[in-house]
Motif scaffolding. Sequence first.
Motif, PDB file in Angstrom:
ATOM      1  N   PRO A 176       0.749  -1.301  -0.071  1.00 17.01           N
ATOM      2  CA  PRO A 176      -0.081   0.040  -0.019  1.00 17.01           C
ATOM      3  C   PRO A 176       0.854   1.060  -0.085  1.00 17.01           C
ATOM      4  O   PRO A 176       0.252   2.443   0.016  1.00 17.01           O
ATOM      5  CB  PRO A 176      -0.856  -0.101   1.253  1.00 17.01           C
ATOM      6  CG  PRO A 176      -0.703  -1.424   1.619  1.00 17.01           C
ATOM      7  CD  PRO A 176       0.835  -1.897   1.379  1.00 17.01           C
ATOM      8  N   LEU A 177       2.083   1.170   0.028  1.00 19.34           N
ATOM      9  CA  LEU A 177       3.000   2.619   0.234  1.00 19.34           C
ATOM     10  C   LEU A 177       3.130   3.046  -1.180  1.00 19.34           C
ATOM     11  O   LEU A 177       3.301   2.559  -2.174  1.00 19.34           O
ATOM     12  CB  LEU A 177       4.255   2.077   0.978  1.00 19.34           C
ATOM     13  CG  LEU A 177       4.529   1.321   2.166  1.00 19.34           C
ATOM     14  CD1 LEU A 177       5.922   0.977   2.430  1.00 19.34           C
ATOM     15  CD2 LEU A 177       3.815   2.114   3.392  1.00 19.34           C
ATOM     16  N   HIS A 178       3.105   4.306  -1.172  1.00 18.20           N
ATOM     17  CA  HIS A 178       3.621   5.395  -1.882  1.00 18.20           C
ATOM     18  C   HIS A 178       5.111   5.630  -1.797  1.00 18.20           C
ATOM     19  O   HIS A 178       5.423   6.057  -0.745  1.00 18.20           O
ATOM     20  CB  HIS A 178       2.923   6.521  -2.506  1.00 18.20           C
ATOM     21  CG  HIS A 178       1.381   6.237  -2.684  1.00 18.20           C
ATOM     22  ND1 HIS A 178       1.029   5.604  -4.058  1.00 18.20           N
ATOM     23  CD2 HIS A 178       0.217   6.051  -2.105  1.00 18.20           C
ATOM     24  CE1 HIS A 178      -0.097   5.245  -4.160  1.00 18.20           C
ATOM     25  NE2 HIS A 178      -0.740   5.559  -2.930  1.00 18.20           N
ATOM     26  N   ALA A 179       6.083   5.568  -2.786  1.00 16.86           N
ATOM     27  CA  ALA A 179       7.509   6.186  -2.497  1.00 16.86           C
ATOM     28  C   ALA A 179       8.135   7.161  -3.442  1.00 16.86           C
ATOM     29  O   ALA A 179       7.646   7.134  -4.717  1.00 16.86           O
ATOM     30  CB  ALA A 179       8.201   4.773  -2.615  1.00 16.86           C
ATOM     31  N   SER A 180       9.212   7.609  -2.929  1.00 17.31           N
ATOM     32  CA  SER A 180      10.016   8.382  -3.755  1.00 17.31           C
ATOM     33  C   SER A 180      11.360   8.441  -3.590  1.00 17.31           C
ATOM     34  O   SER A 180      11.540   8.071  -2.249  1.00 17.31           O
ATOM     35  CB  SER A 180       9.376   9.777  -4.113  1.00 17.31           C
ATOM     36  OG  SER A 180       9.509  10.620  -2.846  1.00 17.31           O
ATOM     37  N   VAL A 181      12.349   8.445  -4.469  1.00 13.93           N
ATOM     38  CA  VAL A 181      13.776   8.606  -3.966  1.00 13.93           C
ATOM     39  C   VAL A 181      14.371   9.645  -4.287  1.00 13.93           C
ATOM     40  O   VAL A 181      14.267  10.125  -5.617  1.00 13.93           O
ATOM     41  CB  VAL A 181      14.501   7.244  -4.503  1.00 13.93           C
ATOM     42  CG1 VAL A 181      16.055   7.182  -4.055  1.00 13.93           C
ATOM     43  CG2 VAL A 181      13.895   6.065  -4.336  1.00 13.93           C
ATOM     44  N   ASP A 182      15.437  10.527  -3.431  1.00 14.31           N
ATOM     45  CA  ASP A 182      16.092  11.517  -3.776  1.00 14.31           C
ATOM     46  C   ASP A 182      17.195  11.687  -3.443  1.00 14.31           C
ATOM     47  O   ASP A 182      17.642  10.611  -2.844  1.00 14.31           O
ATOM     48  CB  ASP A 182      15.302  12.930  -3.778  1.00 14.31           C
ATOM     49  CG  ASP A 182      14.833  13.129  -2.506  1.00 14.31           C
ATOM     50  OD1 ASP A 182      15.620  12.450  -1.236  1.00 14.31           O
ATOM     51  OD2 ASP A 182      13.982  13.768  -2.079  1.00 14.31           O
ATOM     52  N   GLU A 183      17.937  12.572  -3.441  1.00 15.01           N
ATOM     53  CA  GLU A 183      19.280  12.691  -2.815  1.00 15.01           C
ATOM     54  C   GLU A 183      19.301  12.608  -1.203  1.00 15.01           C
ATOM     55  O   GLU A 183      20.186  12.287  -0.715  1.00 15.01           O
ATOM     56  CB  GLU A 183      19.939  14.053  -2.939  1.00 15.01           C
ATOM     57  CG  GLU A 183      20.296  14.378  -4.665  1.00 15.01           C
ATOM     58  CD  GLU A 183      19.285  14.787  -5.433  1.00 15.01           C
ATOM     59  OE1 GLU A 183      17.914  14.823  -5.002  1.00 15.01           O
ATOM     60  OE2 GLU A 183      19.147  14.535  -6.748  1.00 15.01           O
ATOM     61  N   GLU A 184      18.371  12.860  -0.471  1.00 14.14           N
ATOM     62  CA  GLU A 184      18.258  12.739   0.812  1.00 14.14           C
ATOM     63  C   GLU A 184      17.740  11.493   1.030  1.00 14.14           C
ATOM     64  O   GLU A 184      17.947  11.089   2.482  1.00 14.14           O
ATOM     65  CB  GLU A 184      16.997  13.866   1.275  1.00 14.14           C
ATOM     66  CG  GLU A 184      17.384  15.196   1.071  1.00 14.14           C
ATOM     67  CD  GLU A 184      16.568  15.930   1.712  1.00 14.14           C
ATOM     68  OE1 GLU A 184      15.179  15.576   2.100  1.00 14.14           O
ATOM     69  OE2 GLU A 184      16.521  17.322   1.351  1.00 14.14           O
ATOM     70  N   GLY A 185      17.399  10.466   0.475  1.00 16.37           N
ATOM     71  CA  GLY A 185      17.037   9.104   0.586  1.00 16.37           C
ATOM     72  C   GLY A 185      15.684   8.709   0.185  1.00 16.37           C
ATOM     73  O   GLY A 185      15.122   9.082  -0.541  1.00 16.37           O
ATOM     74  N   LEU A 186      15.116   7.610   0.926  1.00 11.54           N
ATOM     75  CA  LEU A 186      13.998   7.145   0.639  1.00 11.54           C
ATOM     76  C   LEU A 186      12.694   7.598   1.417  1.00 11.54           C
ATOM     77  O   LEU A 186      12.901   7.612   2.468  1.00 11.54           O
ATOM     78  CB  LEU A 186      14.037   5.419   0.974  1.00 11.54           C
ATOM     79  CG  LEU A 186      12.581   4.883   0.524  1.00 11.54           C
ATOM     80  CD1 LEU A 186      12.294   4.743  -0.867  1.00 11.54           C
ATOM     81  CD2 LEU A 186      12.922   3.344   1.111  1.00 11.54           C
ATOM     82  N   HIS A 187      11.751   8.056   0.681  1.00 13.23           N
ATOM     83  CA  HIS A 187      10.654   8.631   1.380  1.00 13.23           C
ATOM     84  C   HIS A 187       9.293   7.803   1.076  1.00 13.23           C
ATOM     85  O   HIS A 187       8.968   7.516  -0.064  1.00 13.23           O
ATOM     86  CB  HIS A 187      10.385  10.031   0.638  1.00 13.23           C
ATOM     87  CG  HIS A 187      11.471  10.994   0.986  1.00 13.23           C
ATOM     88  ND1 HIS A 187      11.464  11.980   2.163  1.00 13.23           N
ATOM     89  CD2 HIS A 187      12.530  11.485   0.101  1.00 13.23           C
ATOM     90  CE1 HIS A 187      12.878  12.738   1.943  1.00 13.23           C
ATOM     91  NE2 HIS A 187      13.244  12.245   0.982  1.00 13.23           N
ATOM     92  N   LEU A 188       8.722   7.427   2.038  1.00 11.73           N
ATOM     93  CA  LEU A 188       7.676   6.422   1.949  1.00 11.73           C
ATOM     94  C   LEU A 188       6.400   7.128   2.532  1.00 11.73           C
ATOM     95  O   LEU A 188       6.507   7.634   3.634  1.00 11.73           O
ATOM     96  CB  LEU A 188       7.672   5.162   2.710  1.00 11.73           C
ATOM     97  CG  LEU A 188       9.162   4.410   2.422  1.00 11.73           C
ATOM     98  CD1 LEU A 188       9.256   3.296   3.147  1.00 11.73           C
ATOM     99  CD2 LEU A 188       8.727   3.884   0.940  1.00 11.73           C
TER     100      LEU A 188
END
Length: 478
Positions: free
Chosen positions: A27-39
């Motif tokens: 069920p999670l939505h996620a994104s990845v950027d320079e700061e790390g993994l955002h869930l």
Amino acid sequence: MREKWPEISENLKKMLKSGLFKVWIAPLHASVDEEGLHLVAPNAYVASRLESMMLTTLKEAAAPVLGLEPGQVSVCITAAGQEAEAPAQESKAPAEEPQVAVATPKVRPEPSAQAAPNLQQASLPLAAPVIFRSTQNWRYSFADFVVGPTNNMAVAAAQDVSRRHGCVRTLFVNSASGLGKTHLAQAVGRAINEEGGNARVGYLTAEEFASRFVTALRAQDIEGFKARFRELDVLLMEDVHFFQGKEKMQDMALAVVKNLQAKGGRAIFTSSFSPRELQRVDSQLVSHFCSGILTDMGRPTKDMRCDILGQKARSFQVLLPDSVCELLASRLNGDVRQMESCLNSLIFKARLLNCGLNLDLAMEVLSQYADVACGPDFSTILRLVCESYGLNERQLASKSRRKECVTGRNTAFYLARKHTEMTLEEIGEKFNRRHSTVIKGITSLERELSKQSTEGRRIARAVSLIERNAGLASARAM
């Protein structure tokens, strides 16, 4: 960098059981950027549980994708609409109440009655089968039992026993230590409980049966003892070789088993010995043990060992590379406890060093373990036992009843049975003893090893030292 999440998600699928993945990760939505993994979790409850239960697992899954070590990965978990939660509750309280019921248990009865099933599903509680009208969580199930050519008949028969209208009503399973007898017995108990029907299941070892019987004798409550067993629909009894030489215990066990079978109940008996190897056990009791299906379980094949290691890794929520799994499976030819111990040690060391599982680390850990296929012969075991107990081979083979001689002799019986292909008769011949004496000695030593007494710990240290010096992983150190 959003495309990296599917790769991380695939790693998580390998590390987690499918049920856990579906409930917590899918069920999670996620994104990845320079700061790390955002869930982004669907609600505050899921976010809180992920932070408390799976943060380390998420970092380990993301590390190889991001090209970092687990300790360098940053994971941020938030709940959907968390920032706007307060105003939403003021303007749309009725619409938001079900979500609050999941996150906060103290709510009005009406909404919680609807939300409670979702909460129960999310926390995945274990089934609580009945054992003498008390609750107990079964540790194992058929779903996590690896089936192969060395155990497929035993598993098929056990699954049939677990069905209410199955053909098999009595099953006797024997194998060496650490090959899955307890797993199989508990899997049957769990399957019966999950099937429903309010079947009353009793699960205990033969030694626990004997202890309860002695307690009933002292309390002058034999009728109450019998009544509690008469209530059972299914009896799962382990280590029945414990009954050897105990006539009163055998009489009571025979009465219990006869009553259960007479009313069509189901039973599983496990032992480290086959029925023909049992000595000083009433022939009627052995006959009832053997009235259904008799089967044994052997050591797992290499393919089975790969499957077992992969499954254990998922239960520990770690990513086990194929190359490491192949190395462990080829080197660890012992029982399942040995494999679990080695994998545990490898995971602990990797987390201690803050790195992933790799071949170099696996080789370091494997140096403490044995390749059973290259294990010692009987003469090596005999030499090490003599060195450990300060005896010579003549003393071990003598008729002496001195404590050190008896313990040393029983240790040699135990290790020869565990680490060689010798039969009980062949082991007995080495000491001018009957195979019944070998069985009695092994049973006696296993009983001492199971105790937390001074003598039990002393023997455990001696066995561990002998196995280590012989290049064998100590099953007792797991």
